[in-house]
Design a protein around this motif. Structure first.
Motif, short mmCIF file in Angstrom:
data_model
loop_
_atom_site.label_atom_id
_atom_site.label_comp_id
_atom_site.label_asym_id
_atom_site.label_seq_id
_atom_site.Cartn_x
_atom_site.Cartn_y
_atom_site.Cartn_z
N THR A 151 47.37 42.59 36.97
CA THR A 151 46.14 43.32 36.68
C THR A 151 46.02 44.52 37.62
OG1 THR A 151 44.63 42.30 38.29
CG2 THR A 151 45.10 41.05 36.29
N ASP A 152 45.06 45.40 37.30
CA ASP A 152 44.68 46.42 38.26
C ASP A 152 43.55 45.85 39.13
OD1 ASP A 152 42.31 46.58 36.79
OD2 ASP A 152 42.78 48.50 35.87
N GLU A 153 42.97 46.67 39.98
CA GLU A 153 41.96 46.16 40.91
C GLU A 153 40.67 45.75 40.21
OE1 GLU A 153 40.59 48.97 43.78
OE2 GLU A 153 40.50 50.63 42.35
N TYR A 154 40.54 46.15 38.94
CA TYR A 154 39.36 45.75 38.16
C TYR A 154 39.69 44.55 37.26
CZ TYR A 154 37.89 50.29 39.82
OH TYR A 154 37.59 51.36 40.63
N LEU A 155 40.86 43.96 37.46
CA LEU A 155 41.33 42.78 36.73
C LEU A 155 41.64 43.08 35.27
CD1 LEU A 155 38.96 40.12 38.35
CD2 LEU A 155 41.33 40.63 38.94
N GLN A 156 41.96 44.33 34.98
CA GLN A 156 42.34 44.74 33.63
C GLN A 156 43.86 44.76 33.52
OE1 GLN A 156 40.53 48.39 32.38
NE2 GLN A 156 40.90 48.02 30.21
N ALA A 181 45.36 45.55 30.20
CA ALA A 181 45.62 46.50 29.10
C ALA A 181 44.26 46.99 28.62
CB ALA A 181 46.40 45.83 27.97
N THR A 182 44.26 47.94 27.71
CA THR A 182 42.99 48.46 27.20
C THR A 182 42.14 47.33 26.63
OG1 THR A 182 44.04 50.57 26.64
CG2 THR A 182 41.93 50.08 25.58
N ASP A 183 40.96 47.15 27.19
CA ASP A 183 39.99 46.14 26.74
C ASP A 183 40.49 44.71 26.90
OD1 ASP A 183 38.16 48.14 26.06
OD2 ASP A 183 38.96 48.32 24.03
N LEU A 184 41.49 44.50 27.75
CA LEU A 184 42.02 43.15 27.97
C LEU A 184 42.08 42.87 29.47
CD1 LEU A 184 43.20 40.59 26.66
CD2 LEU A 184 45.46 41.65 26.88
N TYR A 185 41.48 41.77 29.89
CA TYR A 185 41.35 41.42 31.29
C TYR A 185 41.94 40.03 31.54
CZ TYR A 185 38.01 45.31 31.50
OH TYR A 185 37.42 46.54 31.43
N ALA A 186 42.19 39.72 32.83
CA ALA A 186 42.71 38.40 33.20
C ALA A 186 42.04 37.95 34.49
CB ALA A 186 44.23 38.44 33.38
N ALA A 187 41.90 36.63 34.64
CA ALA A 187 41.30 36.07 35.84
C ALA A 187 41.82 34.66 36.05
CB ALA A 187 39.77 36.06 35.72
N GLY A 188 41.72 34.20 37.29
CA GLY A 188 42.09 32.83 37.61
C GLY A 188 43.58 32.64 37.82
N ASP A 189 44.08 31.46 37.43
CA ASP A 189 45.45 31.05 37.75
C ASP A 189 46.53 31.98 37.21
OD1 ASP A 189 44.12 28.90 38.80
OD2 ASP A 189 45.01 27.39 37.49
N VAL A 190 46.22 32.78 36.19
CA VAL A 190 47.25 33.61 35.56
C VAL A 190 47.34 35.00 36.16
CG1 VAL A 190 46.96 32.38 33.38
CG2 VAL A 190 45.74 34.53 33.74
N GLN A 193 36.75 35.87 40.42
CA GLN A 193 37.48 36.80 39.56
C GLN A 193 36.85 36.86 38.17
OE1 GLN A 193 41.62 35.75 39.49
NE2 GLN A 193 42.06 36.76 41.44
N GLY A 194 36.47 35.70 37.64
CA GLY A 194 35.83 35.68 36.33
C GLY A 194 34.53 36.47 36.34
N HIS A 195 33.74 36.29 37.40
CA HIS A 195 32.47 37.00 37.51
C HIS A 195 32.70 38.51 37.55
CE1 HIS A 195 28.84 38.39 39.94
NE2 HIS A 195 28.35 37.96 38.81
N VAL A 196 33.65 38.96 38.37
CA VAL A 196 33.93 40.39 38.48
C VAL A 196 34.48 40.93 37.16
CG1 VAL A 196 35.42 42.09 39.62
CG2 VAL A 196 34.25 40.34 40.99
N ALA A 197 35.38 40.18 36.53
CA ALA A 197 35.92 40.63 35.24
C ALA A 197 34.81 40.75 34.21
CB ALA A 197 37.00 39.66 34.75
#
Length: 526
Positions: free
Chosen positions: A382-387, A389-398, A419-423
């Motif tokens: 991810t980037d620092e904003y947990l993104q 790809a365009t409109d796609l985010y990730a958080a947690g174990d992955v 991470q989930g909260h920030v995403a």
């Protein structure tokens, strides 16, 4: 006229200095008093996560950190700032009269929700969350907290809405936590805030180009933005008969329920893996009356992360309770026809088993992603904003997220939640970088060890207090000439202070630390 509120003088204006906390009484009610920049604040004194005593925590500016699991709150308004707490703290009115500080009780509640936006049927956007662990639960609320009013859909393979997974290896497995403790939120909460939690949903594909999600049922779901936080899939033993009946994982609420039933029957269990979850499972099953043997590749439990000295101490705690260890050993095979009956080790030793628990860690569950580059371990960058790809985010174990010296992926509940909260906030339109220093805790035979930071290797360990002699210690882990992590037993305020220093890039040099750790709280105040 009789006042319809309770008020009392609780201290003199100069009794507390900036950064101090004190629990006081207003009639029959306990209240936490905090002083920041000469101003007093009054709040509920127990953490909304597991009722940790906040007066024993630490105040850094307006940030109030719980000593137990490092949940964080803003003393000015009581809002929850960081996981693992979902709710904030009720506040009370404070006034100064002469040299007295008065507190007026304004609520009987023990927790409050952060302000969340209500769903709006006129907003046709759909945000989809894949996963219902800590990341997914906090993400849904982060979206509403960030102002998103469209549709939120949470897809989970679980049969339940989000629940407190860390407890599955602790009190819940021991039979000390009732079922009603486990749900993070009520069904009514998710209904009120328009969060559509769809259980028993297996995601088979996600295509970022078409913004479509495929389900095993054959349904296709379109999204405007999506968050992947499916957690990890438990590792198994390669080339061994792990399909035998009686071989279990400890990953879900139902895993814990089944293991609790077996443990209460006083069965013989072999736990393969001497990880934190493995040994928390060993502790809990032993408390239920099971005969427990632990097999691990390591010569000492937790040697890589905590060091040999602390690992041996923890092993001793478990051995004192009757748990037997077989370390530095590999599994040769599992014996049994349809049901496991024994575990054969590489040295020929045979361990009879009524059931086996695998505690071999997890791997990122990302096999459904299409057109997304995966890291070597199966995670996503991810980037620092947990993104990702365009409109796609990730958080947690992955999620592999950026840090000063590269990227890192962390499998901890607090990290996943934050991470989930920030995403969720960022999906709602905020631009909040994720830069939290990792934290985790583990309960080993009733002793809570807190760990802050992340060290991939340890060049040296600086101790304050001898783990082998006393019941309290602090260990600081040196990597490449810097203190990268710390672990502590009964050193909660020190761990919090180190975490805050790391957050603010104020950690002192290794040489300075070797001269003593009295610097911790002083540096935080500077």
């Amino acid at each position: 006229m009789i006042a319809d509120y309770s008020e009392a003088a609780v201290c003199h204006v100069d009794d507390l200095t900036d950064g101090e906390l004190k629990e006081v009484r207003v009639n029959d009610t306990d209240v936490l008093l905090a002083r920041v920049d000469g101003q007093y604040f009054a709040l509920h004194p127990k953490c909304s996560h597991y009722n940790g005593p906040l007066a024993k925590g630490l105040l850094n500016g307006h940030r109030l950190v719980c000593p137990w699991h490092n949940a964080c709150f803003d003393v000015r308004n009581g809002y929850r700032l960081e996981a693992p707490a979902l709710n904030g703290l009720p506040t009370h009115e404070v006034r100064i009269e002469g040299d007295q500080v008065f507190v007026r009780l304004t609520t009987n509640k023990e927790s409050i929700e952060n302000p969340l936006s209500a769903p709006d049927e006129a907003n046709s956007e759909t945000y989809v969350i894949i996963g219902s662990g800590g990341a997914g639960a906090f993400a849904a609320e982060g979206m509403r907290e960030g102002g998103f009013t469209g549709k939120i859909v949470m897809l989970t393979e679980s049969r339940e809405a989000p629940y407190d997974r860390p407890n599955c290896s602790k009190d819940y497995l021991q039979g000390k936590a009732p079922d009603e403790w486990m749900s993070l939120r009520s069904d009514e909460f998710y209904k009120d805030y328009g969060i559509d939690v769809r259980t028993n949903q297996h995601v088979t594909s996600l295509n970022p180009a078409t913004k479509q999600i495929g389900l095993a049922s054959g349904e296709t779901l379109d999204y405007d933005k999506a968050l992947i936080c499916p957690g990890g899939a438990p590792n198994s033993l390669p080339n061994l008969a792990t399909n035998l009946m009686g071989v279990y994982m400890l990953r879900s609420l139902h895993d814990s329920q089944k293991l609790r039933e077996l443990g209460q029957a006083g069965k013989r269990v072999v736990i393969i893996g001497s990880s934190f979850i493995g040994l928390e499972g060993a502790m809990s099953l032993r408390k239920l009356g099971s005969e427990v043997n632990v097999v691990g590749l390591e010569k000492v439990p937790f040697e890589k992360i905590l060091g040999e000295k602390i690992g041996r101490v923890i092993q001793g705690w478990h051995e004192k309770e009757g748990i037997q260890f077989h370390l530095g050993r590999k599994i040769d095979r599992l014996e049994g026809n349809d049901h496991v009956t024994a575990v054969l080790l590489d040295n020929g030793e045979r361990l009879p088993a009524d059931f086996v628990l695998l505690g071999l860690g997890v791997k990122p569950k990302t096999d459904f992603l299409e057109g997304v580059s995966l890291e070597k371990d199966g995670g996503v960058k991810t980037d620092e904003y947990l993104q990702i790809a365009t409109d796609l985010y990730a958080a947690g174990d992955v999620a592999h997220y950026p840090v000063a010296d590269g990227t890192q992926r962390i499998e901890h509940w607090k990290v996943a939640g934050q991470q989930g909260h920030v995403a969720g906030l960022n999906m709602a339109g905020k631009e909040e970088p994720y830069r939290m220093v990792p934290f985790f805790w583990s309960n080993q035979q009733g002793k809570r060890i807190n760990y802050i930071g992340h060290a991939t290797k340890t060049d040296d360990i600086i101790y304050d207090g001898d783990p082998e002699e006393g019941d309290s210690f602090l260990a600081l882990y040196v990597q490449d000439g810097q203190i990268k992590a710390a672990a502590g037993l009964k050193r909660d305020q020190d761990i919090i202070a180190i975490r805050e220093l790391m957050q603010e890039n104020k950690m002192p040099s290794v040489d300075a630390v070797r001269n003593g750790i009295k610097w911790i709280n002083e540096l935080l105040k500077s």
